[in-house]
Design an enzyme around this catalytic site. Structure first.
Site, PDB file in Angstrom:
ATOM      1  N   HIS A 197       0.880  -1.168   0.000  1.00 37.47           N
ATOM      2  CA  HIS A 197       0.000   0.000   0.000  1.00 37.47           C
ATOM      3  C   HIS A 197       0.923   1.225   0.000  1.00 37.47           C
ATOM      4  O   HIS A 197       1.836   1.320   0.826  1.00 37.47           O
ATOM      5  CB  HIS A 197      -0.853   0.048   1.265  1.00 37.47           C
ATOM      6  CG  HIS A 197      -2.005  -0.917   1.285  1.00 37.47           C
ATOM      7  ND1 HIS A 197      -1.883  -2.263   1.065  1.00 37.47           N
ATOM      8  CD2 HIS A 197      -3.339  -0.706   1.521  1.00 37.47           C
ATOM      9  CE1 HIS A 197      -3.076  -2.840   1.154  1.00 37.47           C
ATOM     10  NE2 HIS A 197      -3.974  -1.922   1.433  1.00 37.47           N
ATOM     11  N   GLU A 200      -1.842   6.081  -0.537  1.00 33.74           N
ATOM     12  CA  GLU A 200      -3.265   6.148  -0.148  1.00 33.74           C
ATOM     13  C   GLU A 200      -3.429   7.444   0.657  1.00 33.74           C
ATOM     14  O   GLU A 200      -4.105   8.372   0.237  1.00 33.74           O
ATOM     15  CB  GLU A 200      -3.645   4.919   0.689  1.00 33.74           C
ATOM     16  CG  GLU A 200      -5.106   4.892   1.152  1.00 33.74           C
ATOM     17  CD  GLU A 200      -5.432   3.697   2.063  1.00 33.74           C
ATOM     18  OE1 GLU A 200      -4.495   3.083   2.620  1.00 33.74           O
ATOM     19  OE2 GLU A 200      -6.631   3.399   2.235  1.00 33.74           O
ATOM     20  N   ASP A 279     -12.077  -3.271   1.498  1.00 37.10           N
ATOM     21  CA  ASP A 279     -12.740  -3.861   2.671  1.00 37.10           C
ATOM     22  C   ASP A 279     -14.247  -3.686   2.478  1.00 37.10           C
ATOM     23  O   ASP A 279     -14.863  -2.818   3.109  1.00 37.10           O
ATOM     24  CB  ASP A 279     -12.289  -3.128   3.947  1.00 37.10           C
ATOM     25  CG  ASP A 279     -10.779  -3.188   4.132  1.00 37.10           C
ATOM     26  OD1 ASP A 279     -10.279  -4.234   4.556  1.00 37.10           O
ATOM     27  OD2 ASP A 279     -10.104  -2.181   3.815  1.00 37.10           O
TER      28      ASP A 279
HETATM   29  N1  ADE Z   1      -5.928  -2.662   5.964  1.00 36.83           N
HETATM   30  C1  ADE Z   1      -7.167  -2.927   5.529  1.00 36.83           C
HETATM   31  N2  ADE Z   1      -7.555  -1.993   4.656  1.00 36.83           N
HETATM   32  C2  ADE Z   1      -6.537  -1.115   4.532  1.00 36.83           C
HETATM   33  C3  ADE Z   1      -6.324   0.071   3.772  1.00 36.83           C
HETATM   34  N3  ADE Z   1      -7.247   0.561   2.941  1.00 36.83           N
HETATM   35  N4  ADE Z   1      -5.156   0.717   3.914  1.00 36.83           N
HETATM   36  C4  ADE Z   1      -4.224   0.242   4.746  1.00 36.83           C
HETATM   37  N5  ADE Z   1      -4.367  -0.861   5.474  1.00 36.83           N
HETATM   38  C5  ADE Z   1      -5.515  -1.533   5.370  1.00 36.83           C
HETATM   39 ZN    ZN Z   2      -6.116  -2.112   1.335  1.00 35.38          ZN
END
Ligand code: ADE
Ligand code: ZN
Length: 339
Positions: A197, A200, A279
């Site tokens: 990730h 974000e 999620d």
């Molecule tokens: N864990 C679950 N969803 C996440 C997200 N969008 N960003 C970082 N960690 C996560």
């Molecule tokens: Zn994620």
């Protein structure tokens, strides 16, 4: 069903950014809590849903880690994964590359083996029944130390035949990819794929670190890459996939309205951008909801959606012959009429 919904509903696609713990629906959370004797800080399903208003990533993560306390047995992990697969089979998902967070379970006394056996048993048997292939990616929690990540990787070593890659998730700001340089280098030696990730909430610099220091095969989210023209050029030239999650971005206030989402700019810049749910039980929609709501907000064309679906296979860890097969299936689907 609108024409757009009809088109999206049958469009073959892969999901590349899905935290299996983030697919835990409130009803299932209650059921697991009851049978495992775990108490929840909620009175009802409605109460849980009402709590799903987030101000940022950390605010969500606090609730996400509490929710997963109900997952204790191999059967819980099996049923969690089974429910996700059955849900997305109806969304024409043909391949999934899912994340799990082993440290969030081992820290509560749940064995690594319990988690991976439950998840992989469902991926194998339910995936086979539904015609959905899969890869499994274990993520390191970046708010913990690199030493902790090394311990997680050591616990994974007896199960490496079940694991395709490693990832990096959890609280991004203040935990740059470079913090995990050594453990990712060990993952390379073990022959694992790598994702992280980045971008974000964190800056474009974190995306550079993920590519140059962790040597990742793709970037999860990557929204803030657009702040650097040079980075965008590089992502386009090297066709490094971005696993973008529109409804997650909205719920975690990475964008204030879906109309402001950068997906159209990403596609226009020639980036290998894909649409995913992240999620889904927390963010109000599975993969097809992400496709349709984004398409409506940005006035994406069927051609744009076909491009995203094709990108999802190109950016996957499937062998190139499989990718080609899925691309031709998408082409023949798109050439038919959809009502
Ligand atoms: N864990 C679950 N969803 C996440 C997200 N969008 N960003 C970082 N960690 C996560
Ligand atoms: Zn994620």
């Amino acid at each position: 069903m609108s024409t757009l919904e009809a088109f999206v509903s049958g469009l073959p696609k892969a999901e590349l950014h899905l935290h299996i713990e983030g697919s835990l629906e409130p009803e299932q959370m209650f059921e697991f809590a009851r049978r495992n004797g775990v108490s929840l800080p909620y009175e009802s399903v409605a109460d849980i849903r009402a709590a799903y208003e987030f101000s940022d990533l950390q605010d969500f993560l606090d609730i996400y880690y509490t929710g997963m306390n109900v997952l204790l047995t191999e059967q819980d992990f099996y049923e969690l994964t089974e429910a996700y697969l059955r849900r997305v089979a109806g969304d024409a998902v043909r391949h999934v590359e899912i994340f799990f967070d082993p440290q969030a379970h081992t820290s509560r006394g749940v064995e690594f083996e319990t988690v991976i056996n439950g998840v992989t048993r469902a991926l194998k048997f339910v995936g086979h029944e539904l015609g959905i292939s899969s890869k499994l990616i274990m993520c390191f929690l970046r708010h913990l130390s690199e030493e902790d990540a090394f311990n997680a990787l050591a616990s994974a070593e007896p199960f490496l035949h079940m694991i395709d890659g490693v990832g990096l998730d959890s609280s991004e700001l203040g935990h740059p990819p470079s913090k995990f340089a050594n453990v990712f280098s060990r993952a390379t030696e073990l022959g694992l794929k790598k994702v992280a990730h980045a971008g974000e909430e964190g800056p474009a610099e974190y995306v550079y670190e993920a590519i140059d220091i962790l040597k990742v095969d793709r970037i999860d989210h990557g929204n803030r890459s657009l702040e650097s023209e040079v980075l965008v050029k590089r992502l386009a030239e090297e066709q490094i996939a971005l696993t973008v999650c529109p409804l997650s971005n909205l719920k975690l206030r990475v964008v204030s309205r879906l109309q402001d989402h950068p997906m159209k700019s990403m596609l226009d810049a020639g980036l290998l951008a894909t649409i995913n749910s992240d999620d889904p039980s927390y963010f109000g929609g599975y993969i097809n909801d992400n496709y349709t709501r984004l398409a409506t907000a940005l006035e994406l064309t069927e051609g744009d959606l076909v491009q995203c679906a094709k990108n999802s296979f190109t950016g996957s860890f499937l062998p190139s012959e499989k990718v080609k097969q899925f691309h031709s299936e998408i082409d023949s689907y798109a050439s038919r009429k959809h009502t």
